[in-house]
Scaffold this motif. Sequence first.
Motif: not given
Length: 206
Positions: A49-51, A74-75, A97-98, A69-70
Amino acid sequence: MQQAHPQPDPAALGPPPLHHSEPSDVELIRASVTVPERFAPLFDRHSAAVHRYLARRIGPPADDLLGETFLVAFRRRGDYRSTGVGVRPWLFGIATNLLRHHVRQEERRYRALARIAATEVPPAPVDDAVERIDACALRRDLAAALATLHRGDRDVLLLTAWGDLSYEEIAAVLDIPVGTVRSRLHRARRLTRLALDPALITEESS
């Protein structure tokens, strides 16, 4: 006389199967703080979905932005705080945001689509075009309209059309009140309609 059939021994059948429910997104992200491997299912659940959202907005660079994004998610997983709308809007927020680092590239993409939009595609009614923005067959004037929208208005419009998020989810993505989501979406739809049908300008001013 009917012969009785022996009944199976319950003990021989073994214990009944256990039905384990899948952990929720929130449970996974919290568990991943101490067990990083628990983060992986979130990618499996939400990466498509994000892609799709990123690809519609920016094209081929979506592959790199998806990974970024991932990686950011994760961070920052230890900083995640549930807002009641789930993890998916949090991921869309990171992706959006990216995208802000690629605003000019996104706008150039829409202008390019406006130049090469297939003229043989029959134009949809204005309201239909605004409500269902199809990235695979953007009308020339619609692509041009997207390029001219203010970034915040465009984010709300495309999170609705391409992210399929609710007002509450978009508010969480952009960290703005739901009322601001509604006003931005109203403005974005109005400006897009005016771009698609200049005759509406005359109607509004009369």
